[in-house]
Design an enzyme around this catalytic site. Sequence first.
Site: not given
Ligand SMILES: Nc1nc(=O)c2c([nH]1)NC[C@@H]1CN(c3ccc(C(=O)N[C@@H](CCC(=O)O)C(=O)O)cc3)C=[N+]21
Length: 503
Positions: A126, A170, A193
Amino acid sequence: MAFKNKVQSIVVSGWRNNTLLVSSSRSINTFATGFDNRILKSPSLVSLDFPDVWNCSSTCYSEPSSYKLASEHIARVIDGKQIAEKIISKVAIEVTRMKKAIGEVPGLGVILVGEKKDSQIYVRNKIKACEEAGIKFKLTKFSDNCTEDEVCEAIMRFNVDPSFHGILVQLPLPQHLNEEKILDVLKLEKDVDGFHPMNMGNLAMRGREPLFIPCTPKGCVELLIRYGVEIMGKKAVVIGRSNIVGLPTSLLLQRHHATVTIVTALTSKPEEITREADILISGVGVPNMVRGSWVKPGAVVVDVGTYPIEDTSCALGYRLIGDVCYEEASRVASLITPVPGGVGPMTIAMLLYNTLESATLSWTTAACSPVSDQKHKWYSCRSWGQRHKHQTVCSEADSLCQNNTACSNTWMDRLPSHNICTPSIPETGRASSVAHRGPVQPLRGIHSAPLPQAPVLEAVTHEKKEEEEEEDEGDVIKGFHDNNHRTQREVEERGDKRHDVFE
Ligand SMILES: Nc1nc(=O)c2c([nH]1)NC[C@@H]1CN(c3ccc(C(=O)N[C@@H](CCC(=O)O)C(=O)O)cc3)C=[N+]21
Ligand SMILES: NC(=O)C1=CN([C@@H]2O[C@H](COP(=O)(O)OP(=O)(O)OC[C@H]3O[C@@H](n4cnc5c(N)ncnc54)[C@H](OP(=O)(O)O)[C@@H]3O)[C@@H](O)[C@H]2O)C=CC1
């Protein structure tokens, strides 16, 4: 057509061969580590306890080889990473324009509690995205054993700091902290969010519009629409009902007129339900739970689950896997999101988009006052949207809106506030939806159910669309034509208007 027939034939033989092997016991479909019993007993609670890194097999179990061999077809991959990059670069352009015009940029405050490795990775992503987009970012970190008061105080500091327009706590938080109590402190206007009960409630209620739509569901739907997937009237199954993923995804799909079924940890024979889905979205956190045999032939599969598993062959020592057994599902589905590279990057793109929206809204405080200074001039167009959002009456705003006057030289004319500003025309054939305040409002910034639009605004939209199509040559719009074998104009004539995030 030929493509569809091919999928059908694969399916028929696949299912026949597979019938006896489709398990009626869910435990077979979850992964076999020492944790699976706990997961089956109380998934939502146990999920808060998940270790940072799971050890589990990355491949799917015991799918019959005959089934694999029968499946020649491979689904088209939904490239979330590419679309997210495009959205982020457009956010960056808007931020630059904003900075030039008023000398300010959007700001995002993030609170991270504890040392969970995956949370750290997501937060790092992020930060990186904010840097790319020119959004100011501040991270406040706490150790695992911090107190609720410390976290609440940090939120309150962001609440009152006008340079932060979005706040994100988070999740998950360590178990000794009360998530509900902490999130309640967060100011509604900064809830990028979209987890605030008011945002969630407005998402659920017909005729209302949330200030912010939760990022992951919004990212999923954005992907579907950009790939030309028709949602209206389709059967959608959402696996999971969490506040972050499952619940808002099911609500958002309903807003797009899908017929939605929700599968939870307690649902018996989930595969029988998922097999009915035209659109299958899984947000569970159980690797490879969704087998090929769970997927209806030709369905669209969106995998929200992200699970870090140890992999010493990867540079970071881990890699992510999703809820869906990709290898199998991609032989049955017509479209599928990968993990990584699917929904994850879209979640981040939507977070930036919501933060930009929040900054924009925060600078429109002089709702009905005359346009007096540079900022208000810049944002006057947006303030109409805000008034409509809060559903107060402002005839001046409506007339400005219809004339489209103040929009002519601002970047705001590219944002979809025009749709919000649409003068009150009853929604065709849906008299019950038309409250005294006007028609059902489309979802701001994303695609909405078709609404009648004022002719002047329609003309603007079409012009823009053509311009954008030219700009975006070779873009996903191409997929829009390919996938349904229909031109965009044909779809529009049917009322399935595309309203891209930046249309
Ligand atoms: N308040 C809150 N808001 C959220 O939006 C929130 C949270 N808490 N807690 C956890 C989950 C999980 N989540 C992700 C965000 C980005 C990837 C992401 O960028 N994934 C990449 C790869 C990540 C890497 O390995 O670098 C992908 O799927 O290609 C994954 C999961 C947001 N969340
Ligand atoms: N890619 C992205 O951007 C994001 C990815 N995620 C990922 O999505 C996944 C889910 O996250 P989150 O919603 O926060 O998780 P939660 O643990 O809060 O919720 C999990 C949900 O899955 C359900 N569930 C658990 N086991 C099963 C099962 N065997 N069959 C059917 N349903 C089941 C639970 O049901 P019940 O309610 O009955 O207990 C619950 O509703 C995680 O992997 C997370 O990392 C999350 C956010 C963003």
